[in-house]
Enzyme design. Structure first.
Site, PDB file in Angstrom:
ATOM      1  N   GLY A 149     111.185  36.474   8.517  1.00 59.10           N
ATOM      2  CA  GLY A 149     111.019  34.778   8.142  1.00 59.10           C
ATOM      3  C   GLY A 149     109.491  34.925   7.341  1.00 59.10           C
ATOM      4  O   GLY A 149     109.005  35.878   7.038  1.00 59.10           O
ATOM      5  N   ASN A 150     109.098  33.689   7.164  1.00 54.05           N
ATOM      6  CA  ASN A 150     108.024  33.532   6.384  1.00 54.05           C
ATOM      7  C   ASN A 150     107.398  32.372   7.191  1.00 54.05           C
ATOM      8  O   ASN A 150     107.782  31.598   7.958  1.00 54.05           O
ATOM      9  CB  ASN A 150     108.203  33.445   4.883  1.00 54.05           C
ATOM     10  CG  ASN A 150     109.033  32.194   4.608  1.00 54.05           C
ATOM     11  OD1 ASN A 150     108.586  31.185   4.783  1.00 54.05           O
ATOM     12  ND2 ASN A 150     110.228  32.579   4.067  1.00 54.05           N
TER      13      ASN A 150
END
Ligand code: C5P
Length: 414
Positions: free
Chosen positions: A213-214
């Site tokens: 993810g980020n």
């Protein structure tokens, strides 16, 4: 010259607001002062009446046939609340309407500016901060308090900024205000337009419990959606893994992965006038998804060996939209670029190169660092337009103000 309602809260900083009122009236604005009962303990009604040239009331029981609790808000072109006490912020956030000022806040449809001032502990309290977030999310311009000497011997954030500073912010907001006095409502420059905004950050699952993810919170994309809705657009918000509440009047399509986001955006874009790609889309995803959780000791021959994750490229959704549009002028396509300067060029150099490469109409470039941009309420951006060397710099400002600047640039193209 504008019709301004100046709301005054019950804090000692009320004395500074006399100077703000003076600046407004000297500039020719028509100001009605609406203090709270407790504000009058600090500065009396005769002072406000003398400085504004208008009668002053705190409750809804004066001039009843004139219905001032509705009319004042409806007719205002700007409402300024200074000092906005913790109590007033709480009442405004929760829509209480026990006096004239809180009624005005509910009936006003023009820009609202609030300048909080209080002791640092009250400002820092989670309740006050939550109220400020609620108000900001609704589009209220909250001017953060200045740091410095407070009423007693202590110092810290909580001071009301000087009158000249507050005045400058109000003038800027008035200059940008799109309120249509003649019709008594905002002119809704995006009315009849369908806009698609992507927000948040994609998650690329590796197994049932893990993903790549980020750090995107979705705040900037949600602010873009909220501002577009307030300007009259029909808004589709394709939201990747954001925990933010849906902005009023916005249809939210939740997605998880880049591929899901692509599908949702491309479908919504078919009849869109504008597509804004504010989402942080993962460039890569795991080549394989494991149906069962990958075990720590996944290799029976070598229980200590960590697995390697093979990645494959995700589609570039923005580039795909530009390609699909080919020669047509619709939809207007806006990209975002989180950039850092390096030995090869400044943030703007990289932004310009990316705008040419991506082929979108506008590129909103923001400089990122570990503690800036992601998850923050404020942002600083440069808005670049294809085929033009002109750059619009916006911020540091709330993500709502940044959103307003982006929509201003989009409206120019539309
Ligand atoms: O190339 P870069 O990732 O910096 O470009 C950022 C812009 O491209 C953003 O508008 C983002 O939403 C979009 N993007 C995309 N698909 C990807 C990666 C980024 O649409 N796979």
């Amino acid at each position: 010259m504008a019709r301004i309602v100046l709301g005054v809260g019950g804090g000692i900083a009320a004395y500074k607001v006399c100077s703000l009122l003076r600046l407004f009236t000297e500039a020719g604005h028509d100001v009605t002062v609406v203090p709270t009962e407790s504000a009058l303990r600090f500065v009396g009604a005769p002072t406000w009446e003398a400085l504004s040239g208008r009668p002053v009331h705190t409750d809804v029981w004066s001039d009843v046939p004139d219905v001032p609790h509705v009319r004042l808000g409806q007719e205002a072109e700007l409402v300024v609340v200074a000092p906005a006490t913790a109590d007033l912020l709480a009442k405004a956030a929760h829509g209480l309407a026990g006096d004239l000022l809180t009624n005005v806040l509910l009936t006003a449809r023009c820009p609202v500016v609030m300048a909080p001032a209080m002791h640092t502990e009250m400002w820092d309290h989670a309740a006050t901060q939550a109220n400020v977030s609620t108000l900001t999310e609704r589009g209220v311009h909250v001017i953060p308090p200045a740091s410095g000497r407070l009423t007693g011997v202590d110092t810290g954030p909580g001071r009301l900024p000087e009158a000249a500073e507050l005045y400058a912010v109000c003038q800027r907001i008035l200059a940008h205000a799109t309120h249509d006095h003649a019709q008594g409502r905002a002119p809704l420059p995006l009315r009849g337009r369908h806009v698609v905004v992507s927000a948040g950050g994609t998650r690329e699952p590796l197994d049932p419990v893990r993903f790549l993810g980020n750090r995107s919170s979705g705040k900037q994309g949600y602010a873009l959606a909220a501002v577009a809705a307030r300007r009259g657009a029909t808004v589709t918000l394709v939201s990747a893994n954001s925990s933010l509440p849906a902005p009023a009047g916005v249809a939210v399509l939740p997605v998880e992965t880049a591929v899901e986001l692509q599908e949702a955006v491309e479908k919504a874009a078919l009849d869109a006038d504008v597509v804004v790609m504010a989402a942080a889309v993962a460039d890569f995803r795991p080549a394989r998804y494991a149906d069962a959780k990958i075990k720590k000791s996944h290799d029976p021959d070598d229980p200590e060996r960590a697995p390697s994750i093979e990645l494959v490229r995700n589609p570039d959704i923005l580039a795909g939209l530009v390609q699909a549009r080919a020669e047509a002028t619709s939809p207007v396509i806006v990209g975002f670029a989180a950039e850092t300067g390096d030995a090869d060029g400044t943030v703007l150099d990289h932004g310009r190169a990316k705008l040419r490469r991506k082929g979108c109409d506008l590129l909103v470039v923001n400089e990122v660092g570990v503690d800036t941009t992601f998850g923050q309420d404020d942002n600083t951006v440069h808005i670049l337009r294809q085929g033009s060397s002109h750059v619009v710099d916006a911020g540091p400002a709330s993500k709502y103000d940044i959103a307003a600047a982006v929509w201003d640039a989009v409206q120019e193209i539309l």
